[in-house]
Design a protein around this motif. Structure first.
Motif, short mmCIF file in Angstrom:
data_model
loop_
_atom_site.label_atom_id
_atom_site.label_comp_id
_atom_site.label_asym_id
_atom_site.label_seq_id
_atom_site.Cartn_x
_atom_site.Cartn_y
_atom_site.Cartn_z
N LEU A 135 84.07 62.28 15.54
CA LEU A 135 84.10 62.91 16.85
C LEU A 135 85.52 63.38 17.15
CD1 LEU A 135 82.90 63.67 19.61
CD2 LEU A 135 83.22 61.28 20.32
N LEU A 136 85.67 64.68 17.36
CA LEU A 136 86.98 65.26 17.70
C LEU A 136 86.95 65.71 19.15
CD1 LEU A 136 89.79 66.44 16.94
CD2 LEU A 136 88.59 68.56 16.37
N ASP A 137 87.88 65.21 19.92
CA ASP A 137 88.03 65.63 21.32
C ASP A 137 88.92 66.87 21.33
OD1 ASP A 137 88.37 65.92 24.00
OD2 ASP A 137 89.12 63.89 24.37
N ALA A 138 88.29 68.05 21.45
CA ALA A 138 89.03 69.31 21.42
C ALA A 138 89.35 69.83 22.80
CB ALA A 138 88.23 70.37 20.64
N ASP A 139 89.05 69.04 23.81
CA ASP A 139 89.36 69.44 25.19
C ASP A 139 90.83 69.12 25.43
OD1 ASP A 139 89.40 70.13 27.81
OD2 ASP A 139 87.63 68.98 28.38
N ILE A 140 91.69 70.04 25.02
CA ILE A 140 93.13 69.83 25.02
C ILE A 140 93.66 69.48 26.41
CG2 ILE A 140 95.35 70.97 24.67
CD1 ILE A 140 94.12 70.30 22.07
N PHE A 141 93.14 70.14 27.44
CA PHE A 141 93.72 69.97 28.78
C PHE A 141 93.00 68.92 29.62
CE2 PHE A 141 94.57 74.32 27.33
CZ PHE A 141 95.96 74.28 27.33
N GLY A 142 91.89 68.38 29.13
CA GLY A 142 91.19 67.34 29.87
C GLY A 142 90.49 66.38 28.94
N PRO A 143 91.22 65.72 28.04
CA PRO A 143 90.57 64.84 27.05
C PRO A 143 89.92 63.64 27.70
CG PRO A 143 92.96 64.59 26.99
CD PRO A 143 92.69 65.73 27.91
N SER A 144 88.64 63.40 27.36
CA SER A 144 87.89 62.30 27.96
C SER A 144 87.51 61.21 26.96
CB SER A 144 86.59 62.84 28.59
OG SER A 144 86.87 63.79 29.59
N ILE A 145 87.50 61.55 25.69
CA ILE A 145 87.00 60.62 24.67
C ILE A 145 87.77 59.29 24.65
CG2 ILE A 145 86.66 60.28 22.19
CD1 ILE A 145 84.56 62.05 23.64
N PRO A 146 89.11 59.28 24.79
CA PRO A 146 89.80 57.98 24.80
C PRO A 146 89.28 57.04 25.89
CG PRO A 146 91.38 59.74 24.45
CD PRO A 146 90.08 60.41 24.79
N LYS A 147 89.00 57.58 27.08
CA LYS A 147 88.49 56.76 28.16
C LYS A 147 87.06 56.31 27.88
CE LYS A 147 88.41 54.89 32.28
NZ LYS A 147 89.25 53.70 32.59
N LEU A 148 86.22 57.21 27.38
CA LEU A 148 84.81 56.90 27.15
C LEU A 148 84.63 55.83 26.08
CD1 LEU A 148 83.20 60.47 27.29
CD2 LEU A 148 83.38 58.77 29.11
N PHE A 149 85.58 55.74 25.15
CA PHE A 149 85.46 54.76 24.07
C PHE A 149 86.47 53.62 24.19
CE2 PHE A 149 83.03 58.19 22.21
CZ PHE A 149 82.03 57.53 21.53
#
Length: 371
Positions: A135-149
């Protein structure tokens, strides 16, 4: 008139290639196909490329040299051919992620429709089905993956693979993942120009050890931007999943997202639509449905309009946010209504990818510079 090859070649030594100071004979521009038939002379001149700006002037000078230094009655005008070196066919570009079987873009036309939540839970559900997932978080300006995991603040490390220092993706719940949120201060805005953001994203793709994966999910930024172009130029995306809510304003932007992937220069197959937050269901009353964002008919009409399937309808349940805040996506639970919906989505995506791979040729990276 007594003509012979050496006479012709000597005459051509008087023709200089502009700007070089050398004649076309010493530059090996005369092809070995000189023919003399009576007073008719023909041969070819080799130019470095078909767009050489001096082709016409050099051919004209060669004709004039033969008429001047050999004989004015030589039949040469119109008998000089132009050739360019034979070029070997270009080698097909090596895949950026050779160990990855399928690359899935999870996209949305606008923010706030739960795209990252869908991407995270789809990744978990595919893992529960027994697949190797990245899973790559490509939302450069609003990354959510670190919080979700729950991987905020995790340190990234490098290791050497075949002489290259590669980033080791963070692994959580069996999923390999990277996010720009892991390398920037989470409390500060990412004030990057488009090229800086694109280069950072390419680094997470090309300079990371993703290894062998069945599915590589990309949590795309909302809308359409330079990041989307960077991704389709960098990766051969197998297909896209477009996330929307039933609201008309969300569907209007989702239409733009589908159109973007279908644009001839992009040409990424749209696997289907996810109707997220399709209705609200109280946790204690799972049989009750409240269509607070609009009814199913809105999404149905869009799916019919673009001839794409609805892969799943995900209900809005309060505990989804609780799981997100705790860094443990709701799909990790086995007795949740929403987890079941995401597992259904995973099965639908697997089937859609299989159909796409059976019916369409392998995807290639997009060259958006072509007109």
């Amino acid at each position: 008139m007594d003509l012979y090859p050496a006479l012709i070649i000597d005459a051509l030594r008087n023709v200089r290639y502009p700007g070089s100071g050398k004649n076309i004979v010493d530059m090996d521009m005369i092809e070995d196909d000189l023919r003399i038939d009576g007073n008719k002379v023909s041969f070819s001149i080799i130019f470095p490329k078909a767009t050489d700006p001096f082709i016409k002037s050099v051919v004209k000078a060669a004709e004039q040299a033969i008429l001047t230094f050999v004989d004015k009655d030589v039949d040469i005008v119109g008998n000089i051919s132009v050739k360019t070196p034979q070029q070997a066919p270009a080698e097909p570009a090596a895949p950026v992620l050779p160990g990855v079987k399928n690359i899935i873009a999870v996209s949305s036309g606008k923010g706030g429709v739960g795209k990252s939540t869908v991407a995270a839970n789809l990744a978990v559900s595919l893992t529960k089905c027994g697949y190797k997932v990245g899973l790559l978080d490509a939302d450069i300006f609003g990354p959510s993956i670190p919080k979700l995991f729950g991987i905020e603040g995790e340190q990234l490390y490098l290791h050497e693979v075949d002489g290259r220092n590669l980033i080791i993706p963070i692994e959580r719940f069996g999923i390999k993942m990277l996010s720009i949120g892991l390398v920037i201060d989470p409390d500060k805005a990412a004030l990057w120009r488009g090229s800086m953001a694109s280069n950072a994203l390419k680094q997470l793709i090309e300079q990371a050890d993703w290894g062998e994966l069945d599915y590589f999910l990309i949590d795309m930024p909302p809308g359409t931007s330079d990041i989307h172009l960077t991704l389709v130029q960098t990766l051969a995306i197998t297909g896209a999943v477009v996330v929307t809510t039933p609201q008309q304003v969300a569907l209007a932007d989702a239409r733009k997202g589908v159109a973007m992937f279908r644009e001839p220069k992009i040409n990424v197959p749209v696997l289907g639509i996810v109707d997220n937050m399709a209705w609200f269901t109280p946790e204690r009353h799972p049989d009750e449905r409240y269509y607070i964002f609009g009814n199913d008919e809105n999404v149905d009409r869009m799916a019919q309009e673009y001839d794409v399937p609805i892969l799943a309808r995900i209900p809005l349940v309060a505990t989804v946010g609780d799981h997100n805040d705790a860094g443990a996506p709701i799909s990790l639970s086995d007795d949740s209504l929403t987890a079941a919906a995401f597992l259904h989505l995973a099965h639908e995506v697997i089937d859609a990818v299989d159909r796409r791979n059976d019916d369409l040729p392998p995807t290639v990276r997009v060259d958006v510079s072509k007109k």
